[in-house]
Design a protein around this motif. Structure first.
Motif, PDB file in Angstrom:
ATOM      1  N   MET A   1       0.821  -1.208   0.000  1.00  0.00           N
ATOM      2  CA  MET A   1       0.000   0.000   0.000  1.00  0.00           C
ATOM      3  C   MET A   1       0.854   1.258   0.000  1.00  0.00           C
ATOM      4  O   MET A   1       0.330   2.371  -0.029  1.00  0.00           O
ATOM      5  CB  MET A   1      -0.926   0.022   1.222  1.00  0.00           C
ATOM      6  N   ALA A   2       2.170   1.095   0.019  1.00  0.00           N
ATOM      7  CA  ALA A   2       3.095   2.231  -0.046  1.00  0.00           C
ATOM      8  C   ALA A   2       2.753   3.282   0.996  1.00  0.00           C
ATOM      9  O   ALA A   2       2.660   4.478   0.704  1.00  0.00           O
ATOM     10  CB  ALA A   2       3.097   2.831  -1.448  1.00  0.00           C
ATOM     11  N   GLY A   3       2.527   2.849   2.212  1.00  0.00           N
ATOM     12  CA  GLY A   3       2.189   3.803   3.255  1.00  0.00           C
ATOM     13  C   GLY A   3       2.173   3.141   4.621  1.00  0.00           C
ATOM     14  O   GLY A   3       2.588   1.989   4.782  1.00  0.00           O
ATOM     15  N   THR A   4       1.713   3.880   5.600  1.00  0.00           N
ATOM     16  CA  THR A   4       1.656   3.418   6.981  1.00  0.00           C
ATOM     17  C   THR A   4       0.220   3.378   7.464  1.00  0.00           C
ATOM     18  O   THR A   4      -0.556   4.299   7.205  1.00  0.00           O
ATOM     19  CB  THR A   4       2.472   4.346   7.896  1.00  0.00           C
ATOM     20  N   ALA A   5      -0.140   2.304   8.134  1.00  0.00           N
ATOM     21  CA  ALA A   5      -1.458   2.194   8.753  1.00  0.00           C
ATOM     22  C   ALA A   5      -1.286   2.288  10.263  1.00  0.00           C
ATOM     23  O   ALA A   5      -0.356   1.703  10.827  1.00  0.00           O
ATOM     24  CB  ALA A   5      -2.126   0.873   8.379  1.00  0.00           C
ATOM     25  N   GLU A   6      -2.149   3.051  10.899  1.00  0.00           N
ATOM     26  CA  GLU A   6      -2.085   3.223  12.348  1.00  0.00           C
ATOM     27  C   GLU A   6      -3.440   2.915  12.966  1.00  0.00           C
ATOM     28  O   GLU A   6      -4.488   3.239  12.389  1.00  0.00           O
ATOM     29  CB  GLU A   6      -1.678   4.647  12.710  1.00  0.00           C
ATOM     30  N   VAL A   7      -3.408   2.298  14.139  1.00  0.00           N
ATOM     31  CA  VAL A   7      -4.626   1.937  14.854  1.00  0.00           C
ATOM     32  C   VAL A   7      -4.445   2.276  16.323  1.00  0.00           C
ATOM     33  O   VAL A   7      -3.368   2.087  16.887  1.00  0.00           O
ATOM     34  CB  VAL A   7      -4.929   0.426  14.713  1.00  0.00           C
ATOM     35  N   ALA A   8      -5.487   2.797  16.940  1.00  0.00           N
ATOM     36  CA  ALA A   8      -5.495   3.025  18.382  1.00  0.00           C
ATOM     37  C   ALA A   8      -6.897   2.709  18.886  1.00  0.00           C
ATOM     38  O   ALA A   8      -7.890   3.014  18.228  1.00  0.00           O
ATOM     39  CB  ALA A   8      -5.119   4.466  18.718  1.00  0.00           C
ATOM     40  N   LEU A   9      -6.971   2.080  20.069  1.00  0.00           N
ATOM     41  CA  LEU A   9      -8.279   1.740  20.625  1.00  0.00           C
ATOM     42  C   LEU A   9      -8.220   1.726  22.140  1.00  0.00           C
ATOM     43  O   LEU A   9      -7.156   1.569  22.740  1.00  0.00           O
ATOM     44  CB  LEU A   9      -8.779   0.407  20.080  1.00  0.00           C
ATOM     45  N   ARG A  10      -9.386   1.868  22.747  1.00  0.00           N
ATOM     46  CA  ARG A  10      -9.498   1.894  24.202  1.00  0.00           C
ATOM     47  C   ARG A  10     -10.843   1.330  24.607  1.00  0.00           C
ATOM     48  O   ARG A  10     -11.861   1.625  23.975  1.00  0.00           O
ATOM     49  CB  ARG A  10      -9.371   3.339  24.701  1.00  0.00           C
TER      50      ARG A  10
END
Length: 223
Positions: A153-162
């Motif tokens: 995907m030529a990029g960065t994926a970020e995830v955050a959860l609580r």
């Protein structure tokens, strides 16, 4: 307004106020001034109703680099041409959260004596924490956050959860810094990943009840 930022060590992140580029902003403006600072020189070009008034003009030396666009919405197109400080602040706050290392300052100088200003800096973990008030108190103070890069995907994926006490979930998803309120494959993949991870943990810890066998003849649980 259009900004182009390149945080150190990350891919370029192009962002704007409504999902449009500078050419569309120019077409919807009665007057737009573009200033480009590059390789020690400062260049300026003005537009009226999307049409250049003159070619780009060298305006002397410049320190640093970057682009500044100043524009006035066209009153012949929009019913109101007054920008909302609250709306801009919310959007800039999102951009600062979504692009780690990006610092955004917003100042409202339209009313003398009522100067409003705000500064935004953070990361996606802070974004999730800022949503807590509307989703109930957190069950655990820690926020889970991670990022990964994939050459496909030529990029960065970020995830955050609580985890919070609210019985309803709140999912805020974005692609290339743009909101995706209707979800997408990135949201579907996230949900599946969370479910698989929780199931795997529960099985390892023997937290799941054994499945009740179903009778092939009656289709109901066996006694």
């Amino acid at each position: 307004m259009y900004t182009e930022v390149r945080p150190a060590g990350r891919n370029i992140a192009a962002s704007d106020l409504a999902g449009i580029g500078p050419s569309v902003t120019n077409a919807l403006s009665s007057h737009l001034t573009a200033e480009v600072r590059h390789e020690g020189a400062r260049w300026v070009q003005e537009y009226r109703c999307g049409v250049p008034v003159a070619p780009p003009t060298a305006m002397g030396p410049a320190s640093g680099s970057g682009t500044t666009l100043t524009f006035w919405p066209d009153s012949g197109i929009f019913e109101t041409v007054e920008c909302s400080f609250t709306v801009l602040a919310e959007r800039f706050r999102e951009l600062a959260f979504l692009n780690r290392g990006l610092s955004i300052s917003l100042t409202d100088a339209r009313r003398p004596g009522e100067l409003g200003s705000d500064h935004f800096l953070g990361e996606i973990r802070d974004f999730v924490v800022s949503l807590d008030a509307s989703v109930g108190s957190p069950i655990h103070l820690d926020t889970i956050a991670f990022a990964w890069e994939d050459s496909r995907m030529a990029g960065t994926a970020e995830v955050a959860l609580r985890w919070c006490t609210s019985p309803e979930e709140q999912v805020r998803s974005f692609a290339n810094s743009q909101p995706t309120p209707y979800g997408g494959t990135h949201v579907v993949g996230f949900r599946k990943g969370v479910a698989d991870a929780i199931n795997a943990y529960a099985r390892k810890r023997r937290l799941l009840k054994a499945a009740v066998p179903i009778s092939p003849r009656t289709g109901s649980a066996r006694d």
